[in-house]
Design a protein around this motif. Structure first.
Motif, PDB file in Angstrom:
ATOM      1  N   VAL A 345      90.414   7.067  35.984  1.00 47.97           N
ATOM      2  CA  VAL A 345      89.537   8.032  35.327  1.00 47.97           C
ATOM      3  C   VAL A 345      89.505   9.338  36.119  1.00 47.97           C
ATOM      4  O   VAL A 345      89.575  10.439  35.550  1.00 47.97           O
ATOM      5  CB  VAL A 345      88.115   7.439  35.178  1.00 47.97           C
ATOM      6  CG1 VAL A 345      87.112   8.520  34.854  1.00 47.97           C
ATOM      7  CG2 VAL A 345      88.106   6.375  34.084  1.00 47.97           C
ATOM      8  N   GLY A 396      84.172   3.937  31.438  1.00 46.42           N
ATOM      9  CA  GLY A 396      84.935   4.752  30.493  1.00 46.42           C
ATOM     10  C   GLY A 396      84.065   5.598  29.589  1.00 46.42           C
ATOM     11  O   GLY A 396      84.275   6.814  29.449  1.00 46.42           O
ATOM     12  N   THR A 397      83.053   4.974  28.965  1.00 47.15           N
ATOM     13  CA  THR A 397      82.190   5.731  28.055  1.00 47.15           C
ATOM     14  C   THR A 397      81.367   6.771  28.813  1.00 47.15           C
ATOM     15  O   THR A 397      81.073   7.849  28.282  1.00 47.15           O
ATOM     16  CB  THR A 397      81.235   4.787  27.302  1.00 47.15           C
ATOM     17  OG1 THR A 397      80.463   4.033  28.247  1.00 47.15           O
ATOM     18  CG2 THR A 397      82.008   3.828  26.416  1.00 47.15           C
ATOM     19  N   ASP A 400      83.532   9.783  29.363  1.00 47.12           N
ATOM     20  CA  ASP A 400      83.674  10.456  28.066  1.00 47.12           C
ATOM     21  C   ASP A 400      82.501  11.400  27.807  1.00 47.12           C
ATOM     22  O   ASP A 400      82.678  12.552  27.392  1.00 47.12           O
ATOM     23  CB  ASP A 400      83.742   9.421  26.935  1.00 47.12           C
ATOM     24  CG  ASP A 400      85.104   8.766  26.841  1.00 47.12           C
ATOM     25  OD1 ASP A 400      86.047   9.277  27.483  1.00 47.12           O
ATOM     26  OD2 ASP A 400      85.223   7.742  26.156  1.00 47.12           O
ATOM     27  N   GLN A 401      81.297  10.888  28.060  1.00 48.36           N
ATOM     28  CA  GLN A 401      80.104  11.690  27.781  1.00 48.36           C
ATOM     29  C   GLN A 401      79.958  12.852  28.763  1.00 48.36           C
ATOM     30  O   GLN A 401      79.510  13.946  28.388  1.00 48.36           O
ATOM     31  CB  GLN A 401      78.871  10.783  27.812  1.00 48.36           C
ATOM     32  CG  GLN A 401      78.866   9.785  26.657  1.00 48.36           C
ATOM     33  CD  GLN A 401      77.754   8.763  26.765  1.00 48.36           C
ATOM     34  OE1 GLN A 401      76.938   8.814  27.684  1.00 48.36           O
ATOM     35  NE2 GLN A 401      77.719   7.819  25.836  1.00 48.36           N
ATOM     36  N   ILE A 404      82.210  15.515  27.544  1.00 51.65           N
ATOM     37  CA  ILE A 404      81.613  16.218  26.399  1.00 51.65           C
ATOM     38  C   ILE A 404      80.669  17.309  26.894  1.00 51.65           C
ATOM     39  O   ILE A 404      80.695  18.454  26.412  1.00 51.65           O
ATOM     40  CB  ILE A 404      80.860  15.217  25.492  1.00 51.65           C
ATOM     41  CG1 ILE A 404      81.854  14.316  24.762  1.00 51.65           C
ATOM     42  CG2 ILE A 404      79.974  15.959  24.491  1.00 51.65           C
ATOM     43  CD1 ILE A 404      81.198  13.183  23.987  1.00 51.65           C
ATOM     44  N   SER A 435      75.770   8.875  19.849  1.00 56.02           N
ATOM     45  CA  SER A 435      76.705   7.850  20.304  1.00 56.02           C
ATOM     46  C   SER A 435      75.973   6.661  20.916  1.00 56.02           C
ATOM     47  O   SER A 435      76.298   5.499  20.655  1.00 56.02           O
ATOM     48  CB  SER A 435      77.674   8.455  21.325  1.00 56.02           C
ATOM     49  OG  SER A 435      78.480   7.458  21.909  1.00 56.02           O
TER      50      SER A 435
END
Length: 486
Positions: A345, A396-397, A400-401, A404, A435
């Motif tokens: 990551v 991972g999530t 991602d955030q 964003i 989400s």
């Protein structure tokens, strides 16, 4: 960032909350209480996937019948109990629980002879009985000092009645696991003679049935009713008369012991003493007191009176074990997978932004989120392979955030004005909140279901989403604002 910026971030409530939760989680894992023997594991609880151990899946030997009758329900229950030689309990006006593994074809002639018919037939037990089984197994496991146990009731799809119970015991071999499930304790009732001396009256094999806790409508006392065999009732009367308990009941306590540990002690009841003068008494009741404390004591006493025996027979239909050495290997592989996921990551984020001052805070916030989750899991959740998969998914999530948020507040690589920054930051949080809501709604049913292989994943995923939106995302927003302003 210079020292002044760091101090300002810590003074902000978002940064301070993140710091407090990380420190609190580390204290919970390593210092409350200290556990130097486990090293990096600290106080974390591992399931049998990672600790080694055994699991048993058992099927209840019981059926629930929906019935209709033109005769007496009491006669129907008596006929069933006589013909099947088992306990039959009435769940409600239309359902009976028959505590024996019998087929519908075996039951229909008995129902027909009692002017009744079977409307529906399902394998399993009522929810109160299933809860009793889980409570008794928990009591057994806790009495042996085995805290790393997981007991789940399993209900087949399309049924409303639990049909299986699954028990997982980390660090326990298969033979010990089967002994825990099948072993009954040594139950004994003694009567006080003189001083603190007591005399044996009966053992647990003289108890024929045990009721559920009931509240007396007059004085609101909780109590548990139980019945003795004829021989047990005669032995009880003889002991009460011989030691003078019928004449002076207040000075003669009845003491109940399970495996030589006192589980109940109370003076003989005046009314019972009067009945014992004239003859044996088979039906007895033990009072445990008022309110929630009285109910809790009554529930425990019910288990003790059964001597740890389950209210319904079970049959082992599945079992397995994980050797301790294999569990240690799984731990190593899981740790390596987590580190590699974090590094991968980090590389991808660096390739996107080419700016270490953005990548390092991202990874730091992500790591702090994992620490907080582990700190929470230390108290509520065993870590098995499914839970670890949830932690890796959170990595991972989470990134991602954070991406964003970073992309939203940057405009063509330039730093926006403070007012524009706040608008874009609020828009990013709105996207993330939607989400998170989706994740929580999707995972919530799995978290409530007794599917042990998926429940840990769902719980960790939900916790990760909530910690992210409430703690780490606001903290990152403040951190990235400080970085971009430089």
């Amino acid at each position: 960032m210079n020292s002044e910026t760091i101090v300002n971030l810590i003074k902000d409530w978002r940064g301070a909350l993140l710091l407090v939760l990380v420190i609190g989680s580390l204290v919970g894992i390593y210092l409350a209480p200290p556990n130097p023997e486990k090293g990096l594991e600290g106080n974390l609880q591992f399931g049998l996937d990672l600790e080694g151990g055994s699991w048993l899946q058992m099927e209840f030997q019981s059926v629930v019948v929906t019935y209709s009758t033109s005769g007496s329900v009491e006669d129907l229950i008596d006929n069933l109990q006589t013909d099947l030689e088992t306990d039959v309990t009435q769940i409600d006006a239309d359902h009976l629980e028959i505590r024996k593994g019998v087929s519908r074809a075996e039951l229909e002639p008995i129902f027909a002879a009692s002017d009744a018919s079977i409307v529906a037939y399902q394998k399993g037990v009522s929810q109160p009985t299933a809860d009793d089984v889980k409570r008794i197994l928990n009591e057994k496991v806790n009495a042996l000092g085995m805290q790393d146990a997981r007991i789940n009731l399993l209900t087949p799809t399309g049924s409303e009645y639990p049909q299986y119970v699954r028990i997982e015991l980390a660090g326990v071999d298969m033979a010990t696991a089967q002994e825990i499930v099948g072993k009954q304790g040594m139950f004994e009732i003694r009567i006080q003679t003189t001083g603190n001396a007591t005399e044996h009256v009966i053992y647990g094999d003289q108890i024929t049935s045990v009721g559920v806790p009931q509240k007396d409508p007059r004085n609101q006392d909780w109590s548990v009713a139980f019945s003795l065999t004829d021989a047990g009732a005669q032995a009880f009367q003889k002991a009460a008369i011989e030691h003078g308990a019928v004449n002076n009941p207040e000075s003669h306590f009845l003491v109940m012991l399970l495996d030589n540990e006192t589980v109940y002690s109370a003076p003989l009841n005046q009314k019972l003493a009067a009945e014992l003068r004239s003859g044996p008494v088979r039906s007895l009741s033990a009072s445990t007191g008022l309110g929630d404390a009285g109910l809790e004591d009554a529930m425990e006493l019910e288990i003790h009176l059964r001597a740890g025996a389950l209210p319904v027979d079970v049959e082992v239909v599945g079992s397995g074990s994980v050797p301790a050495a294999l569990g240690e290997q799984f731990k190593t592989v899981v740790l390596l997978a987590g580190v590699l996921a974090l590094l991968a990551v980090g590389v991808m984020v660096y390739l996107r932004y080419r700016e270490p001052t953005i990548v390092i805070p991202m990874l730091a916030v992500n790591v702090s989120e994992i620490i907080i989750l582990l700190g929470i899991a230390r108290f509520i959740q065993q870590l098995d392979l499914a839970s670890i998969a949830g932690l890796i998914a959170v990595v991972g999530t989470g990134i991602d955030q954070l991406v964003i948020i970073t992309d939203e507040v940057l405009h063509e690589g330039r730093v926006p004005s403070p007012s524009l920054y706040m608008k874009r930051y609020a828009r990013a949080l709105g996207i993330i909140a939607a989400s998170v809501a989706t994740v929580v709604i999707a995972m919530f049913p799995l978290a409530l279901m007794d599917l042990s292989t998926l429940r840990g994943f769902a719980i960790i995923t939900i916790l990760g989403a909530m910690v992210g939106i409430l703690v780490t995302r606001p903290a990152y927003g403040k951190i990235i604002m400080a970085i971009l302003s430089k």
